[in-house]
Write a protein that holds these residues in place. Structure first.
Motif, short mmCIF file in Angstrom:
data_model
loop_
_atom_site.label_atom_id
_atom_site.label_comp_id
_atom_site.label_asym_id
_atom_site.label_seq_id
_atom_site.Cartn_x
_atom_site.Cartn_y
_atom_site.Cartn_z
N CYS A 64 -26.23 125.69 40.41
CA CYS A 64 -25.64 125.24 41.33
C CYS A 64 -25.45 125.08 42.79
O CYS A 64 -25.16 126.71 42.81
CB CYS A 64 -24.40 124.11 40.93
SG CYS A 64 -24.30 122.56 41.79
N LYS B 102 -24.04 123.56 45.67
CA LYS B 102 -22.43 123.04 45.64
C LYS B 102 -21.57 123.80 44.73
O LYS B 102 -21.94 124.87 44.33
CB LYS B 102 -22.51 121.37 45.36
CG LYS B 102 -23.77 120.73 45.48
CD LYS B 102 -22.99 119.04 45.46
CE LYS B 102 -23.06 118.26 46.13
NZ LYS B 102 -22.82 117.04 45.79
N CYS C 244 -18.04 122.12 44.48
CA CYS C 244 -17.01 121.65 44.11
C CYS C 244 -15.89 122.64 43.27
O CYS C 244 -15.87 123.56 42.25
CB CYS C 244 -17.41 120.35 43.10
SG CYS C 244 -18.54 119.37 43.77
N TYR D 167 -13.10 122.19 41.25
CA TYR D 167 -12.50 121.53 40.29
C TYR D 167 -13.69 122.71 39.09
O TYR D 167 -13.36 123.13 38.09
CB TYR D 167 -12.45 120.71 39.67
CG TYR D 167 -13.87 119.53 40.39
CD1 TYR D 167 -14.71 119.18 39.88
CD2 TYR D 167 -13.65 118.74 42.05
CE1 TYR D 167 -15.78 118.58 40.20
CE2 TYR D 167 -14.41 117.94 41.99
CZ TYR D 167 -15.78 117.83 41.52
OH TYR D 167 -16.45 116.92 41.81
N CYS D 168 -14.88 123.15 39.51
CA CYS D 168 -15.48 123.39 38.95
C CYS D 168 -16.18 124.39 38.35
O CYS D 168 -16.97 124.69 39.23
CB CYS D 168 -17.32 122.04 39.14
SG CYS D 168 -18.33 122.31 37.92
N LEU E 132 -18.68 125.58 37.99
CA LEU E 132 -20.41 125.75 37.80
C LEU E 132 -20.49 126.06 39.19
O LEU E 132 -22.04 126.30 39.55
CB LEU E 132 -21.86 124.50 36.77
CG LEU E 132 -21.43 124.49 35.86
CD1 LEU E 132 -22.65 123.19 34.96
CD2 LEU E 132 -21.39 125.98 35.20
N ARG E 133 -19.55 126.04 39.94
CA ARG E 133 -19.53 126.08 41.35
C ARG E 133 -20.57 127.43 42.13
O ARG E 133 -20.32 128.29 41.66
CB ARG E 133 -18.41 125.97 42.22
CG ARG E 133 -17.05 126.29 42.27
CD ARG E 133 -16.49 126.66 42.37
NE ARG E 133 -16.01 125.94 43.54
CZ ARG E 133 -15.54 126.36 44.35
NH1 ARG E 133 -15.83 128.09 44.26
NH2 ARG E 133 -15.49 126.55 45.78
N GLY F 280 -26.56 121.45 37.23
CA GLY F 280 -25.88 121.67 38.32
C GLY F 280 -26.61 120.99 39.55
O GLY F 280 -28.33 120.30 39.01
N GLU F 281 -26.32 120.34 40.73
CA GLU F 281 -27.39 119.61 41.35
C GLU F 281 -28.26 121.05 42.39
O GLU F 281 -28.62 121.74 42.92
CB GLU F 281 -26.37 119.25 42.76
CG GLU F 281 -27.24 118.35 43.83
CD GLU F 281 -26.71 117.87 44.78
OE1 GLU F 281 -25.36 117.26 43.75
OE2 GLU F 281 -27.16 117.58 45.26
FE1 SF4 Z 1 -20.31 119.77 42.01
FE2 SF4 Z 1 -21.77 119.58 39.37
FE3 SF4 Z 1 -22.15 121.56 40.50
FE4 SF4 Z 1 -20.40 121.89 39.04
S1 SF4 Z 1 -22.71 121.25 38.18
S2 SF4 Z 1 -20.68 122.06 41.45
S3 SF4 Z 1 -19.59 119.59 39.47
S4 SF4 Z 1 -22.34 119.47 41.33
#
Ligand code: SF4
Ligand code: SAH
Length: 361
Positions: A53, A55, A57, A59-60, A62-63, A99-100
């Motif tokens: 990913c 990103k 975030c 809370y996540c 996978l950040r 993930g993104e």
């Molecule tokens: Fe954010 Fe989705 Fe990446 Fe988790 S998988 S960090 S929620 S974008």
């Protein structure tokens, strides 16, 4: 309990904070579901195709900055193998989640999977949850064979969103909202949802979230409790997180009120709800949910797709998983629906288009 078609924020806030008897609320939502859509429970076979990913975030798990997880991307053959196994067992809707990622290789691989599914798995609905992508990519994926897209707004409050994401253009509430509107207006069956029980989130915020989903004319809703995740900055606020049972109860009230305020949408009894509560599946279904998502991801990748902690370890084969779900649905008087893509009636009402988006492609 009869909820007016356009419930006020005050009424929603009151019911979310336990101002009415919960059992009555859940029963009314369940009845509404049975009247509007029947008691069938639809399955979405989930394949977690990559945990990479871009990103961050808060809370996540996978950040991007969480260095403590093993990153993987499934190969196309492995993804097709998982999908075919599900298809043979009667699943007719599949969710590809990751993930993104904006890399051309990843996106072209997904497009290739969608094209293969269109030609080899007739009647299957392909659902994507790949985050915010450029509009032309959304179009490309839809033309390749994508039917539904899930993009949670996470919270409808831009201020609250700012508390849980880095303050940079990659994490913009406005951009996420525009992506969701584009999806809705460009032919996708569109779903969103929110995290429930975030530190500092109020019942007023959650009431606004329900009104947001209604205003946005969504076809599908997936929401679940926030769950602590190792290696994430939000853990620093652990002392502000509600106890699990409170988050579960809030999630059930959100499901019930969403069912009453947005009839005709598909609502999932999410994995996060099932992770916090062993009977989360049954409780979610009895509060108005009508979708469950058996995980078809190969076991060797599952442990690394850790959005949050404590995901139940399922060692069952997909076939055993479906048998188990059938039994659990039957035990609460509901029927598992196989060989049926389970399109949300709301999509037809909203677009005037046939149940099958294939007809209009
Ligand atoms: Fe954010 Fe989705 Fe990446 Fe988790 S998988 S960090 S929620 S974008
Ligand atoms: N990357 C894509 C899809 C994968 S993440 C996206 O962000 O849209 C899917 C969902 O997992 C997110 O939308 C978020 O709501 C949820 N999630 C992430 N971390 C979570 C946590 N700690 N507890 C509960 N749900 C979480």
């Amino acid at each position: 309990m009869v909820l007016p078609e356009d419930p006020s924020i005050e009424l929603l806030r009151d019911l979310l904070s336990g101002g009415g008897p919960d059992e009555e609320l859940f029963r009314s939502a369940h009845l509404k579901l049975l009247e509007e859509m029947g008691g069938r429970v639809y399955l979405r076979g989930l394949v977690e195709i990559s945990n990479n990913c871009r990103k961050n975030c808060f809370y996540c798990g996978l950040r991007r900055d969480n260095a403590s997880i093993d990153r993987y991307s499934m190969r196309p053959m492995e993804i097709m193998g998982s999908l075919r196994r599900g298809y043979r067992l009667g699943l007719r809707s599949f969710l590809l989640q990751s993930g993104e990622l904006l890399g051309e290789e990843h996106l072209e691989m997904v497009a290739g999977i969608l094209r293969s599914c269109s030609s080899t798995m007739p009647g299957a609905r392909m659902v994507l949850s790949l985050g915010e992508l450029p509009e032309e990519i959304y179009d490309r994926l839809r033309i390749a064979g994508g039917h539904r897209y899930l993009l949670r707004i996470e919270t409808s409050s831009p201020v609250l969103y700012g508390h849980f994401h880095p303050d940079d253009p990659l994490h913009s509430h406005g951009a996420r909202l525009r992506a969701l509107e584009y999806l809705r207006d460009s032919g996708w069956q569109t779903g969103t949802g929110v995290l429930i029980g975030l530190p500092g989130q109020t019942v007023e915020d959650l009431a606004e979230d329900i009104l947001f989903m209604k205003r946005m004319d969504m076809d599908m809703v997936g929401m679940g409790p926030y769950i602590e995740s190792p290696g994430t900055p939000l853990l620093e606020r652990a002392d502000e997180i509600f106890p699990a049972e409170t988050r579960i109860l809030l999630t059930l009230r959100m499901i019930a009120l969403t069912r009453l305020a947005l009839p005709g949408v598909n609502i999932a009894a999410t994995t996060a709800l099932q992770t916090l509560s062993v009977s989360g599946l049954e409780r979610g279904l009895l509060a108005g949910a009508n979708v469950v998502m058996p995980n078809l991801t190969p076991e060797r990748y599952r442990e690394s797709y850790n959005l949050y902690t404590g995901k139940t370890r399922v060692r069952d084969t997909p076939s055993e998983m479906i048998d188990d779900l059938r039994d659990r649905c039957l035990a609460i008087g509901r029927e598992l629906s196989l060989y049926d893509p389970g399109d949300p009636p709301h999509f037809k009402e909203r677009t005037g288009r046939g149940e099958s988006p294939d007809d209009d492609r």
